[in-house]
Write a protein that holds these residues in place. Structure first.
Motif, PDB file in Angstrom:
ATOM      1  N   UNK A   1       0.746  -1.221  -0.060  1.00 27.08           N
ATOM      2  CA  UNK A   1       0.010  -0.180  -0.070  1.00 27.08           C
ATOM      3  C   UNK A   1       0.945   1.210  -0.076  1.00 27.08           C
ATOM      4  N   UNK A   2       2.160   1.192   0.679  1.00 25.59           N
ATOM      5  CA  UNK A   2       3.010   2.426   0.594  1.00 25.59           C
ATOM      6  C   UNK A   2       3.271   2.981  -0.748  1.00 25.59           C
ATOM      7  N   UNK A   3       3.568   1.580  -1.906  1.00 24.47           N
ATOM      8  CA  UNK A   3       3.885   1.911  -3.149  1.00 24.47           C
ATOM      9  C   UNK A   3       2.769   2.919  -3.650  1.00 24.47           C
ATOM     10  N   UNK A   4       1.716   2.562  -3.405  1.00 26.54           N
ATOM     11  CA  UNK A   4       0.465   3.113  -3.987  1.00 26.54           C
ATOM     12  C   UNK A   4       0.342   4.541  -3.681  1.00 26.54           C
ATOM     13  N   UNK A   5       0.488   4.794  -2.513  1.00 28.65           N
ATOM     14  CA  UNK A   5       0.307   6.111  -1.904  1.00 28.65           C
ATOM     15  C   UNK A   5       1.331   6.969  -2.453  1.00 28.65           C
ATOM     16  N   UNK A   6       2.604   6.314  -2.586  1.00 31.23           N
ATOM     17  CA  UNK A   6       3.779   7.096  -3.342  1.00 31.23           C
ATOM     18  C   UNK A   6       3.553   7.484  -4.619  1.00 31.23           C
ATOM     19  N   UNK A   7       2.960   6.433  -5.323  1.00 37.15           N
ATOM     20  CA  UNK A   7       2.737   6.563  -6.810  1.00 37.15           C
ATOM     21  C   UNK A   7       1.583   7.611  -7.056  1.00 37.15           C
ATOM     22  N   UNK A   8       0.507   7.565  -6.364  1.00 34.58           N
ATOM     23  CA  UNK A   8      -0.553   8.504  -6.470  1.00 34.58           C
ATOM     24  C   UNK A   8       0.013  10.043  -6.117  1.00 34.58           C
ATOM     25  N   UNK A   9       0.774  10.104  -5.033  1.00 36.25           N
ATOM     26  CA  UNK A   9       1.394  11.335  -4.420  1.00 36.25           C
ATOM     27  C   UNK A   9       2.235  11.997  -5.707  1.00 36.25           C
ATOM     28  N   UNK A  10       3.113  11.076  -6.236  1.00 34.87           N
ATOM     29  CA  UNK A  10       4.300  11.577  -7.344  1.00 34.87           C
ATOM     30  C   UNK A  10       3.022  12.167  -8.585  1.00 34.87           C
ATOM     31  N   UNK A  11       2.261  11.188  -9.028  1.00 32.67           N
ATOM     32  CA  UNK A  11       1.476  11.747 -10.206  1.00 32.67           C
ATOM     33  C   UNK A  11       0.403  12.828  -9.898  1.00 32.67           C
ATOM     34  N   UNK A  12       0.025  13.142  -8.777  1.00 33.59           N
ATOM     35  CA  UNK A  12      -0.794  14.108  -8.412  1.00 33.59           C
ATOM     36  C   UNK A  12       0.280  15.376  -8.637  1.00 33.59           C
ATOM     37  N   UNK A  13       1.468  15.512  -7.822  1.00 33.90           N
ATOM     38  CA  UNK A  13       2.177  16.322  -7.556  1.00 33.90           C
ATOM     39  C   UNK A  13       2.926  16.850  -9.158  1.00 33.90           C
ATOM     40  N   UNK A  14       3.141  15.832  -9.925  1.00 33.01           N
ATOM     41  CA  UNK A  14       3.482  16.241 -11.261  1.00 33.01           C
ATOM     42  C   UNK A  14       2.282  16.923 -12.089  1.00 33.01           C
ATOM     43  N   UNK A  15       1.234  16.471 -12.106  1.00 30.47           N
ATOM     44  CA  UNK A  15       0.081  17.007 -12.816  1.00 30.47           C
ATOM     45  C   UNK A  15      -0.443  18.373 -12.166  1.00 30.47           C
ATOM     46  N   UNK A  16      -0.120  18.718 -10.912  1.00 31.31           N
ATOM     47  CA  UNK A  16      -0.113  19.967 -10.572  1.00 31.31           C
ATOM     48  C   UNK A  16       0.825  20.993 -11.062  1.00 31.31           C
ATOM     49  N   UNK A  17       1.978  20.387 -10.962  1.00 31.23           N
ATOM     50  CA  UNK A  17       3.004  21.259 -11.348  1.00 31.23           C
ATOM     51  C   UNK A  17       3.035  21.448 -13.077  1.00 31.23           C
ATOM     52  N   UNK A  18       2.784  20.628 -13.662  1.00 33.63           N
ATOM     53  CA  UNK A  18       2.572  20.685 -15.057  1.00 33.63           C
ATOM     54  C   UNK A  18       1.330  21.529 -15.568  1.00 33.63           C
ATOM     55  N   UNK A  19       0.279  21.648 -14.807  1.00 34.35           N
ATOM     56  CA  UNK A  19      -0.704  22.402 -15.249  1.00 34.35           C
ATOM     57  C   UNK A  19      -0.191  23.938 -15.003  1.00 34.35           C
ATOM     58  N   UNK A  20       0.596  24.264 -13.991  1.00 35.66           N
ATOM     59  CA  UNK A  20       0.852  25.697 -13.885  1.00 35.66           C
ATOM     60  C   UNK A  20       2.121  25.995 -14.828  1.00 35.66           C
ATOM     61  N   UNK A  21       3.124  25.029 -15.004  1.00 36.83           N
ATOM     62  CA  UNK A  21       4.406  25.447 -15.630  1.00 36.83           C
ATOM     63  C   UNK A  21       4.446  25.024 -17.319  1.00 36.83           C
TER      64      UNK A  21
END
Length: 124
Positions: A1-21
């Motif tokens: 479950x730890x891997x899934x949380x890290x993957x979701x957090x990474x994808x979410x952070x990347x999507x938020x960053x890309x939407x801005x920059x």
């Protein structure tokens, strides 16, 4: 479950960053040595451009459809199959990998014009 949380957090952070920059990155693309007239010109008389776009769209579409079909099949195995705990990680990794593959191929399909514009434009 730890891997899934890290993957979701990474994808979410990347999507938020890309939407801005991402918009700023593409807005400045003409300033680093690319001739803007060649990037944004009309490609009606360029047979290499036309054939390249068709090839990218065919490869991107077929690859995207294949990976999407794989996602549906793996999802059915996860939902309806009785998977042993040893094989659960394998199925989830396969599912995430197929989603990423579908994303890449459909991205190529969607950006076929842009890919060929970059490939056929002259730099200074």
């Amino acid at each position: 479950m730890g891997f899934l949380k890290k993957a979701v957090a990474t994808i979410g952070t990347t999507a938020a960053t890309m939407s801005v920059y991402a918009g700023q990155a593409f807005a400045g693309a003409g300033l680093d040595g690319i001739n803007q007239q060649n990037v944004y010109n009309n490609h009606n008389n360029n047979p290499i451009y036309d054939k390249g776009v068709k090839v990218i769209e065919i490869v991107g579409g077929v690859g995207g459809i294949a990976f999407t079909l794989a996602v549906m099949i793996i999802t059915l195995f996860i939902i309806f199959g009785s998977i042993s705990p040893q094989k659960r990680a394998t199925y989830w990794i396969a599912l995430i990998s197929c989603v990423a593959g579908a994303f890449v191929f459909f991205g190529a399909f969607g950006f076929a014009d842009g890919i060929m514009t970059i490939a056929t434009s002259k730099s200074k």
